[in-house]
Design an enzyme around this catalytic site. Structure first.
Site, PDB file in Angstrom:
ATOM      1  N   ASP A   1      -4.417   3.484   2.565  1.00 41.11           N
ATOM      2  CA  ASP A   1      -5.769   3.153   2.858  1.00 41.11           C
ATOM      3  C   ASP A   1      -5.898   1.719   3.074  1.00 41.11           C
ATOM      4  O   ASP A   1      -7.148   0.946   2.944  1.00 41.11           O
ATOM      5  CB  ASP A   1      -6.443   3.480   1.589  1.00 41.11           C
ATOM      6  CG  ASP A   1      -6.054   2.872   0.367  1.00 41.11           C
ATOM      7  OD1 ASP A   1      -5.162   2.113   0.348  1.00 41.11           O
ATOM      8  OD2 ASP A   1      -6.787   2.937  -0.952  1.00 41.11           O
TER       9      ASP A   1
ATOM     10  N   HIS B   1      -2.899 -17.283  -6.110  1.00 38.39           N
ATOM     11  CA  HIS B   1      -3.812 -16.793  -4.983  1.00 38.39           C
ATOM     12  C   HIS B   1      -5.003 -17.564  -4.931  1.00 38.39           C
ATOM     13  O   HIS B   1      -5.936 -17.351  -4.245  1.00 38.39           O
ATOM     14  CB  HIS B   1      -4.225 -15.466  -5.856  1.00 38.39           C
ATOM     15  CG  HIS B   1      -4.832 -15.627  -7.178  1.00 38.39           C
ATOM     16  ND1 HIS B   1      -4.411 -16.131  -8.370  1.00 38.39           N
ATOM     17  CD2 HIS B   1      -6.358 -15.419  -7.454  1.00 38.39           C
ATOM     18  CE1 HIS B   1      -5.173 -16.565  -9.245  1.00 38.39           C
ATOM     19  NE2 HIS B   1      -6.483 -15.939  -8.839  1.00 38.39           N
ATOM     20  N   ASP B   2      -5.025 -18.834  -5.543  1.00 37.56           N
ATOM     21  CA  ASP B   2      -6.438 -19.686  -5.032  1.00 37.56           C
ATOM     22  C   ASP B   2      -6.134 -20.905  -4.364  1.00 37.56           C
ATOM     23  O   ASP B   2      -7.040 -21.799  -4.215  1.00 37.56           O
ATOM     24  CB  ASP B   2      -6.958 -20.236  -6.544  1.00 37.56           C
ATOM     25  CG  ASP B   2      -7.677 -18.931  -7.454  1.00 37.56           C
ATOM     26  OD1 ASP B   2      -8.141 -18.118  -6.788  1.00 37.56           O
ATOM     27  OD2 ASP B   2      -7.779 -19.019  -8.630  1.00 37.56           O
TER      28      ASP B   2
ATOM     29  N   ASP C   1       0.780  -1.271   0.055  1.00 34.58           N
ATOM     30  CA  ASP C   1      -0.144  -0.184   0.000  1.00 34.58           C
ATOM     31  C   ASP C   1       0.782   1.374  -0.067  1.00 34.58           C
ATOM     32  O   ASP C   1       1.761   1.405   0.715  1.00 34.58           O
ATOM     33  CB  ASP C   1      -0.952  -0.182   1.290  1.00 34.58           C
ATOM     34  CG  ASP C   1      -1.785   1.177   1.421  1.00 34.58           C
ATOM     35  OD1 ASP C   1      -1.899   2.005   0.395  1.00 34.58           O
ATOM     36  OD2 ASP C   1      -2.224   1.444   2.428  1.00 34.58           O
TER      37      ASP C   1
ATOM     38  N   ASP D   1      -1.706  -1.143  -4.081  1.00 27.06           N
ATOM     39  CA  ASP D   1      -1.875  -0.348  -5.050  1.00 27.06           C
ATOM     40  C   ASP D   1      -0.662  -0.395  -6.241  1.00 27.06           C
ATOM     41  O   ASP D   1       0.449  -0.839  -6.004  1.00 27.06           O
ATOM     42  CB  ASP D   1      -2.118   1.119  -4.913  1.00 27.06           C
ATOM     43  CG  ASP D   1      -1.307   1.707  -3.931  1.00 27.06           C
ATOM     44  OD1 ASP D   1      -0.102   1.562  -3.816  1.00 27.06           O
ATOM     45  OD2 ASP D   1      -1.613   2.190  -2.672  1.00 27.06           O
TER      46      ASP D   1
ATOM     47  N   GLU E   1      -5.421 -20.286 -17.688  1.00 28.23           N
ATOM     48  CA  GLU E   1      -5.930 -20.986 -16.403  1.00 28.23           C
ATOM     49  C   GLU E   1      -7.283 -22.110 -16.804  1.00 28.23           C
ATOM     50  O   GLU E   1      -8.105 -21.810 -17.300  1.00 28.23           O
ATOM     51  CB  GLU E   1      -6.549 -20.147 -15.384  1.00 28.23           C
ATOM     52  CG  GLU E   1      -6.850 -20.733 -14.032  1.00 28.23           C
ATOM     53  CD  GLU E   1      -8.097 -20.530 -13.214  1.00 28.23           C
ATOM     54  OE1 GLU E   1      -8.391 -20.591 -12.255  1.00 28.23           O
ATOM     55  OE2 GLU E   1      -9.147 -20.013 -14.002  1.00 28.23           O
TER      56      GLU E   1
ATOM     57  N   ASN F   1      -0.686   4.424  -0.280  1.00 31.57           N
ATOM     58  CA  ASN F   1      -1.261   5.708  -0.139  1.00 31.57           C
ATOM     59  C   ASN F   1      -2.025   5.626   1.492  1.00 31.57           C
ATOM     60  O   ASN F   1      -3.102   6.534   1.708  1.00 31.57           O
ATOM     61  CB  ASN F   1      -2.428   6.246  -1.076  1.00 31.57           C
ATOM     62  CG  ASN F   1      -3.414   5.043  -1.418  1.00 31.57           C
ATOM     63  OD1 ASN F   1      -3.204   4.181  -0.732  1.00 31.57           O
ATOM     64  ND2 ASN F   1      -4.281   5.588  -2.082  1.00 31.57           N
TER      65      ASN F   1
ATOM     66  N   ASP G   1      -3.959 -10.110 -16.000  1.00 26.22           N
ATOM     67  CA  ASP G   1      -4.726 -11.243 -15.801  1.00 26.22           C
ATOM     68  C   ASP G   1      -5.929 -10.805 -16.674  1.00 26.22           C
ATOM     69  O   ASP G   1      -6.671  -9.701 -16.398  1.00 26.22           O
ATOM     70  CB  ASP G   1      -5.120 -11.203 -14.417  1.00 26.22           C
ATOM     71  CG  ASP G   1      -5.581 -12.626 -13.691  1.00 26.22           C
ATOM     72  OD1 ASP G   1      -6.245 -13.279 -14.530  1.00 26.22           O
ATOM     73  OD2 ASP G   1      -5.087 -13.015 -12.787  1.00 26.22           O
TER      74      ASP G   1
ATOM     75  N   ASP H   1      -7.766 -16.047 -17.616  1.00 25.64           N
ATOM     76  CA  ASP H   1      -8.831 -16.970 -16.499  1.00 25.64           C
ATOM     77  C   ASP H   1      -9.557 -17.814 -16.830  1.00 25.64           C
ATOM     78  O   ASP H   1     -10.532 -17.323 -18.071  1.00 25.64           O
ATOM     79  CB  ASP H   1      -9.753 -15.781 -15.881  1.00 25.64           C
ATOM     80  CG  ASP H   1     -10.291 -16.235 -14.427  1.00 25.64           C
ATOM     81  OD1 ASP H   1      -9.653 -16.540 -13.555  1.00 25.64           O
ATOM     82  OD2 ASP H   1     -11.777 -15.984 -14.514  1.00 25.64           O
TER      83      ASP H   1
HETATM   84  C1  NOJ Z   1     -10.199 -18.120 -11.242  1.00 26.91           C
HETATM   85  C2  NOJ Z   1      -9.320 -17.122 -10.479  1.00 26.91           C
HETATM   86  O1  NOJ Z   1      -8.033 -17.484 -10.460  1.00 26.91           O
HETATM   87  C3  NOJ Z   1     -10.333 -16.933  -9.304  1.00 26.91           C
HETATM   88  O2  NOJ Z   1      -9.379 -16.414  -8.478  1.00 26.91           O
HETATM   89  C4  NOJ Z   1     -11.589 -16.505  -9.611  1.00 26.91           C
HETATM   90  O3  NOJ Z   1     -12.407 -16.396  -8.612  1.00 26.91           O
HETATM   91  C5  NOJ Z   1     -12.266 -17.367 -10.739  1.00 26.91           C
HETATM   92  N1  NOJ Z   1     -11.350 -17.713 -11.603  1.00 26.91           N
HETATM   93  C6  NOJ Z   1     -13.524 -16.689 -11.252  1.00 26.91           C
HETATM   94  O4  NOJ Z   1     -12.815 -15.429 -12.178  1.00 26.91           O
END
Ligand code: NOJ
Length: 554
Positions: free
Chosen positions: A25, A328-329, A21, A29, A264, A23, A98, A202
């Site tokens: 908040d 991130h998933d 971050d 960013d 993905e 700024n 992305d 995605d």
């Molecule tokens: C895959 C993404 O990596 C995930 O974070 C997202 O929730 C779903 N696709 C829907 O876009």
């Protein structure tokens, strides 16, 4: 094999909301990322992948895009983005975006138009159907287990349902609609003309829906929610027609620029992968499969080897692949595949060595390089991401004990990897002056970038060495991959050979020490040990817990 920059790349994945971050908040960013470019350069990464930074109501942290050509104001402006792109390029780092083409936000102008009337020019941009016997058009459940579970939402205005495989605030686009496709291509070219270097695509194998949108025929296997809708992710994956769509995307956009594309692809095993990634198909460069990092079952070392072998074959047949153990998933890789207690450091280094020495482009998710681990949040109130919240609610509605429900979701919750980046042991781990949007993982006092920088024995230095080795030794990228010593269930061993060079990688993928016998042609005692996560052994046949070694045989 043809050499390309994206095969040689080491991609650093940034989750902008949680990186830095600038700024005050509490939300990361673009200017924050800009400040940290030197750090990324010092790691050696050659590409940055930014999770979605577009205008979005943030129902799914940016995967719900309301304007593809605007930046989320919480992250900055288009000008900030151009500065970031420029700053990265000046450091020899490329930037990939992305891109979410399966759905938009319900606040996207296209959807706002689409829902107005049945004859609106944008009607066909989305998937609308009348009711079937007064109910949803089919039995599909949404992937987020939201709102009683259906993948269909009734719209009063035009008395039809629209399809949303994810949240009802994320309607699926209709890829059978030619004018929608043209709008998408135009938008993608706009980004390429701006100078970006590629896309992470995605849910790309879900664009084409099955003809006639039939009911899921698998009522028992996938989880059925209490309302009878079936969350069957196979239904929209790899459907006939998907390859034609990707070829068109390639023709209209990708082939016109020197960019990389990584798709993905959930529900895709190596068996069906080649048409997506083979050079001759002209679709995309590589895919993220879910067989390891996103497998709902913890893969054993034996399964891991089998999966790697199959995907190496995809490469051998003219395709390309990816190596990643977290994103991130999915959970933090050390917590899932290593040991996040006493053996955090050796197991973190071993996993890094595995990823960097196998065939495919390497992806490093922010914080992985300092050995960040899963978070142990005390209650559901600490969680933010929709999958955990939806699943929790649906389990509790079905009568599960709330604590047991939470415990069962903890390991796979996507919030494990979305806690702020741990820069130092100061306030909010150096991420922000303000309270961060998601709680910092309390482990930041010990696990942070500053501490890692000060310790030449840290996981961070292992990543730096591996990336620098990869740049200097094409064998790590292009070397032929041959598994060896396969009879040892928990040992992962393989050679890579390229030109005059032959390397041998050896890993003890378990907590226990292990004794091995080498094949007669292999003499580690006389080979050069390039790198290891323990001091050079007196007896090479004894492997320490999570020990990894990289030898040069010639
Ligand atoms: C895959 C993404 O990596 C995930 O974070 C997202 O929730 C779903 N696709 C829907 O876009």
């Amino acid at each position: 094999m043809k050499k390309t920059w994206w095969k040689e790349a080491v991609v650093y994945q940034i989750y902008p909301k949680s990186f830095q971050d600038s700024n005050g908040d509490g939300i990361g960013d673009l200017q924050g990322i800009l400040r940290r470019l030197d750090y990324i350069q010092s790691l050696g990464a050659t590409v940055i992948w930014l999770n979605p930074i577009y205008a979005s109501p943030q129902v799914d942290n940016g995967y719900d895009i309301s304007d593809y050509q605007a930046i989320n104001p919480a992250f900055g402006t288009l000008d900030d983005f151009k500065q970031l792109l420029d700053g990265a390029h000046r450091r020899g780092i490329r930037v990939i975006m992305d891109m979410v083409l399966n759905h938009t936000s319900d606040k996207h102008r296209w959807f706002q138009e689409s829902r107005k009337s049945k004859d609106n020019p944008y009607r066909d941009f989305y998937i609308w159907r009348p009711a079937r016997d007064g109910k949803e058009p089919n039995n599909w459940g949404n992937y987020f287990y939201e709102d009683r579970g259906s993948a269909w939402e009734w719209d009063e205005a035009t008395q039809e349902y629209y399809l949303h495989n994810y949240s009802k605030k994320m309607p699926d686009l209709n890829w059978d609609c030619p004018s929608m496709r043209q709008e998408i291509y135009k938008m993608l070219r706009w980004w390429c003309d701006l100078g970006i270097d590629g896309f992470r695509l995605d849910a790309i194998n879900r664009l084409q829906k099955p003809q006639g949108l039939p009911d899921s025929p698998r009522p028992c296997a996938p989880p059925v929610n209490p309302y009878g809708y079936i969350v069957d992710r196979e239904m929209c994956a790899n459907q006939p027609g998907i390859h034609e769509l990707l070829k068109e995307l390639n023709r209209e956009v990708f082939s016109r620029y020197d960019i990389m594309t990584v798709g993905e692809t959930g529900n895709l095993t190596s068996i069906k992968a080649l048409p997506y990634v083979s050079e001759s198909s002209r679709e995309i460069n590589m895919v993220f499969h879910f067989e390891i990092a996103k497998n709902p079952h913890l893969v054993t070392p034996a399964e891991y080897k089998d999966i790697q072998k199959r995907w190496a074959d995809v490469i051998r047949q003219g395709g390309w692949g990816t190596q990643y153990l977290t994103n991130h998933d999915s959970p933090r890789q050390i917590s899932r595949f290593g040991d996040d207690g006493e053996l955090r450091v050796p197991s973190g280094k071993m996993l890094a060595m595995l990823t960097h020495t196998q065939p495919g482009t390497v992806y490093v998710y922010q914080g992985e390089e300092i050995g960040m681990i899963n978070v142990d949040f005390p209650s559901i109130d600490y969680y933010d991401e929709r999958y955990t919240l939806g699943k929790y609610q649906s389990m509790v509605e079905q009568g599960a004990d709330p604590k047991a429900a939470l415990d069962s979701l903890k390991m796979m919750s996507r919030d494990n990897v979305r806690t702020p980046m741990q820069w130092n042991d100061g306030k909010n781990a150096g991420f922000s002056e303000a309270d961060p949007w998601l709680h910092v993982n309390p482990t930041y006092r010990a696990i942070n970038v500053r501490a890692a920088e000060q310790d030449p024995d840290s996981i961070l230095y292992t990543y730096r060495r591996l990336i620098s080795l990869r740049k200097r030794h094409p064998v790590m990228v292009y070397g032929d991959y041959v598994p060896v010593m396969e009879a040892y269930e928990n040992v992962v061993a393989y050679t890579r050979e390229y030109g005059d060079e032959k390397w041998f990688m050896l890993f003890n993928f378990q907590k226990e020490t292990q004794q091995v016998v080498f094949p007669p042609w292999l003499h580690p005692e006389s080979a050069g040990l390039i790198m290891g996560n323990y001091p050079a052994p007196n007896d090479p046949s004894v492997l320490q817990p999570y020990e990894g070694r990289i030898y040069r045989l010639r």
